[in-house]
Design a protein around this motif. Structure first.
Motif, PDB file in Angstrom:
ATOM      1  N   PRO A   1       0.836  -1.209   0.000  1.00 42.54           N
ATOM      2  CA  PRO A   1       0.000   0.000   0.000  1.00 42.54           C
ATOM      3  C   PRO A   1       0.871   1.260   0.000  1.00 42.54           C
ATOM      4  O   PRO A   1       1.847   1.350   0.745  1.00 42.54           O
ATOM      5  N   PRO A   2       0.537   2.217  -0.816  1.00 41.20           N
ATOM      6  CA  PRO A   2       1.374   3.418  -0.923  1.00 41.20           C
ATOM      7  C   PRO A   2       1.213   4.313   0.306  1.00 41.20           C
ATOM      8  O   PRO A   2       0.159   4.337   0.957  1.00 41.20           O
TER       9      PRO A   2
ATOM     10  N   PHE B   1      -0.495  -7.158  -2.116  1.00 39.76           N
ATOM     11  CA  PHE B   1       0.786  -7.121  -1.407  1.00 39.76           C
ATOM     12  C   PHE B   1       1.002  -8.446  -0.676  1.00 39.76           C
ATOM     13  O   PHE B   1       0.196  -8.846   0.171  1.00 39.76           O
ATOM     14  N   LEU B   2       2.095  -9.128  -1.016  1.00 41.57           N
ATOM     15  CA  LEU B   2       2.486 -10.358  -0.322  1.00 41.57           C
ATOM     16  C   LEU B   2       3.307  -9.943   0.897  1.00 41.57           C
ATOM     17  O   LEU B   2       4.475  -9.577   0.786  1.00 41.57           O
ATOM     18  N   TYR B   3       2.681 -10.015   2.079  1.00 43.56           N
ATOM     19  CA  TYR B   3       3.356  -9.517   3.275  1.00 43.56           C
ATOM     20  C   TYR B   3       3.986 -10.626   4.122  1.00 43.56           C
ATOM     21  O   TYR B   3       4.784 -10.333   5.028  1.00 43.56           O
TER      22      TYR B   3
ATOM     23  N   PHE C   1      -1.582 -12.653   1.605  1.00 42.64           N
ATOM     24  CA  PHE C   1      -1.736 -11.451   0.784  1.00 42.64           C
ATOM     25  C   PHE C   1      -2.620 -10.437   1.502  1.00 42.64           C
ATOM     26  O   PHE C   1      -3.640 -10.792   2.114  1.00 42.64           O
ATOM     27  N   LEU C   2      -2.208  -9.171   1.376  1.00 46.17           N
ATOM     28  CA  LEU C   2      -3.007  -8.039   1.837  1.00 46.17           C
ATOM     29  C   LEU C   2      -3.509  -7.295   0.604  1.00 46.17           C
ATOM     30  O   LEU C   2      -2.716  -6.755  -0.172  1.00 46.17           O
TER      31      LEU C   2
ATOM     32  N   ALA D   1      -5.976   1.629   4.966  1.00 43.26           N
ATOM     33  CA  ALA D   1      -6.975   1.636   3.900  1.00 43.26           C
ATOM     34  C   ALA D   1      -7.818   0.376   4.024  1.00 43.26           C
ATOM     35  O   ALA D   1      -7.383  -0.643   4.601  1.00 43.26           O
ATOM     36  N   LEU D   2      -9.025   0.456   3.522  1.00 47.81           N
ATOM     37  CA  LEU D   2      -9.911  -0.697   3.567  1.00 47.81           C
ATOM     38  C   LEU D   2      -9.265  -1.862   2.819  1.00 47.81           C
ATOM     39  O   LEU D   2      -8.853  -1.711   1.657  1.00 47.81           O
ATOM     40  N   SER D   3      -9.187  -3.021   3.485  1.00 45.61           N
ATOM     41  CA  SER D   3      -8.437  -4.145   2.902  1.00 45.61           C
ATOM     42  C   SER D   3      -8.983  -5.476   3.426  1.00 45.61           C
ATOM     43  O   SER D   3      -9.714  -5.528   4.409  1.00 45.61           O
ATOM     44  N   VAL D   4      -8.591  -6.552   2.768  1.00 44.15           N
ATOM     45  CA  VAL D   4      -8.894  -7.929   3.154  1.00 44.15           C
ATOM     46  C   VAL D   4      -7.608  -8.739   3.068  1.00 44.15           C
ATOM     47  O   VAL D   4      -6.667  -8.374   2.356  1.00 44.15           O
ATOM     48  N   VAL D   5      -7.578  -9.850   3.823  1.00 48.15           N
ATOM     49  CA  VAL D   5      -6.393 -10.711   3.891  1.00 48.15           C
ATOM     50  C   VAL D   5      -6.781 -12.105   3.412  1.00 48.15           C
ATOM     51  O   VAL D   5      -7.801 -12.656   3.861  1.00 48.15           O
ATOM     52  N   TYR D   6      -5.956 -12.672   2.524  1.00 43.90           N
ATOM     53  CA  TYR D   6      -6.187 -14.020   1.998  1.00 43.90           C
ATOM     54  C   TYR D   6      -4.892 -14.836   2.096  1.00 43.90           C
ATOM     55  O   TYR D   6      -3.784 -14.283   2.023  1.00 43.90           O
ATOM     56  N   GLN D   7      -5.078 -16.128   2.259  1.00 38.59           N
ATOM     57  CA  GLN D   7      -3.956 -17.066   2.287  1.00 38.59           C
ATOM     58  C   GLN D   7      -4.024 -17.965   1.067  1.00 38.59           C
ATOM     59  O   GLN D   7      -5.071 -18.536   0.762  1.00 38.59           O
ATOM     60  N   ALA D   8      -2.899 -18.124   0.387  1.00 35.56           N
ATOM     61  CA  ALA D   8      -2.794 -18.991  -0.792  1.00 35.56           C
ATOM     62  C   ALA D   8      -2.018 -20.248  -0.418  1.00 35.56           C
ATOM     63  O   ALA D   8      -0.871 -20.174   0.030  1.00 35.56           O
TER      64      ALA D   8
END
Length: 329
Positions: free
Chosen positions: A37-38, A50-52, A86-87, A167-174
C-alpha cells in the motif's frame, strides 16, 4: 511441483484474476498493482496486491525428511511447501465509496473462484520477469482462503508499513505452493531377472515352523532339529524350546495314564467286582458268605435254600408234587 518463480507467479496471477473479474459491477478503469500500500493514497481507483508474509505449511513441513540413502544417493526430489499471505487494499474517491465497491468485487471474485485457474498462471508466466516459471505444470493447485484478523492483528500488520495510512483491505492465504530442488534423483533400475527362492524349514534364512505352519506361539515337535538361532548359541531360545518339549511329553503321559486307569476300572466293573464302598460286611448285616451263596445258589424262592436255612437243590419232601410226599403220581 514448481521452481522458485512460483511465489512471484502466484502474486501476478492473483492480480490478473482480480482485474479480469471486476466487470460488470465496476464500470470504471481500475489499476491493479502488485505492490505494498502506498504511503500517499491515490485518488484514482486502485487495488494493491501485497504479499506480506511467506510461511511453511505445517501439514507438509516434514513430508520429505528422508530424501537420501545411507550412501548419499538422492532418493526423491526435495520440495518446500509454502503458504502465501496477501493483503489486498482498495483506493478511490471516498465520497463515491469507490474503495468499498472495489473490495466487494474482490471478495466476490475470490469466493466464486477460490482455485487459481491454469490459464491465468500461463498468462502471468508470459511476463518477461517471470520467464521460465513452470507453476502451470504443477499438479498441486493453489487455493485462496480468507483470513480473519482482529483489531490487534490488523494494527500490528499496518504498523509494519511505516508511514502508511490505513486503507480498507482484506487478507487471503494462498495454499499450497511447492518449490522443487535443483537436483533430480537417479531413476531406479528396472527389474531384469526375477528371483524366487524356495527354502525348507530349518535352512538359513527360512521362516520358523511355529510362525508359519503352526501359527504364532505353536510348540515345535518333540525331537525336532535345532533352529539356526540355537545352533548359533542362543541358549535362552534352546532352553525355552526344551521346556516346551518337556511340557508336551508330560501332557501326553498324563493323558495315557488317565486312559489306562479308565480301562482298568472298566475291566473290574465287567468282571463283577463290587464297588469299593460296598466291599466287606457291615456291622449287623449279612455276611460275605451268605451273599456268595445267594449269588451262586439262588434264594429260597429259587430253591437254593429253604425256610429253615438248609441248603440244597431239592425241595422239602412234604412240598406238593414231591416224589416222597406220600401221594402217588
Amino acid at each position: 511441483m514448481s521452481n522458485a518463480l512460483a511465489v512471484a507467479t502466484v502474486t501476478q496471477a492473483l492480480a490478473l484474476l482480480i482485474e479480469h473479474h471486476l466487470h460488470p459491477e465496476i464500470d470504471m478503469a481500475v489499476s491493479v498493482e502488485t505492490r505494498k500500500p502506498p504511503s500517499d493514497p491515490p485518488t484514482e481507483p486502485t487495488i494493491t496486491v501485497f504479499l506480506y508474509q511467506v510461511s511453511h505449511n505445517p501439514s507438509m513441513r516434514n513430508s520429505d525428511l528422508v530424501t537420501r540413502a545411507s550412501d548419499g544417493t538422492l532418493l526423491k526430489r526435495p520440495a518446500a511447501a509454502l503458504d502465501l499471505h496477501f493483503l489486498i487494499s482498495a483506493y478511490g474517491e471516498e465520497t463515491e465509496l469507490v474503495g468499498q465497491r472495489l473490495i466487494g468485487s474482490v471478495v466476490r471474485t475470490l469466493h466464486e473462484i477460490p482455485v487459481l485457474p491454469q490459464e491465468l498462471i500461463e498468462e502471468a508466466a508470459r511476463r518477461p520477469y517471470l520467464a521460465g516459471s513452470d507453476l502451470a505444470e504443477s499438479p498441486q493447485k493453489v487455493r485462496f482462503t480468507p483470513l480473519q484478523l482482529d483489531v490487534d492483528e490488523t494494527s500490528k500488520l499496518w504498523g509494519m508499513l511505516h508511514h502508511t495510512p490505513y486503507a480498507l483491505s482484506v487478507v487471503y492465504q494462498a495454499s499450497l505452493v511447492l518449490l522443487d530442488g535443483h537436483q533430480k534423483p537417479v531413476p531406479a533400475k528396472p527389474v531384469q531377472k526375477p528371483d524366487v527362492r524356495v527354502l525348507p524349514f530349518g535352512a538359513p534364512g527360512a521362516p520358523e515352523p511355529g510362525g508359519v505352519a503352526g501359527g504364532a506361539g505353536a510348540a515345535p515337535p518333540t525331537g525336532a532339529a535345532p533352529t539356526a538361532a540355537e545352533s548359533a548359541g542362543d541358549r535362552p531360545a534352546a532352553a525355552k524350546r526344551a521346556t516346551n518339549a518337556g511340557a508336551t511329553s508330560t501332557a501326553r503321559a498324563t493323558v495315557a495314564k488317565a486312559a489306562s486307569g479308565g480301562g482298568a476300572r472298566a475291566a473290574k466293573k465287567a468282571a463283577g467286582d463290587p464297588p469299593a464302598g460296598r466291599r466287606g460286611s457291615k456291622p449287623g448285616g449279612p455276611s460275605a458268605g451268605s451273599r456268595t451263596r445267594k449269588a451262586s445258589g439262588g434264594g429260597a424262592r429259587d430253591g437254593g435254600r429253604d425256610g429253615t436255612g438248609r441248603t440244597g437243590e431239592a425241595r422239602r419232601t412234604d412240598d406238593p408234587g414231591h416224589p416222597d410226599d406220600g401221594t402217588e403220581s
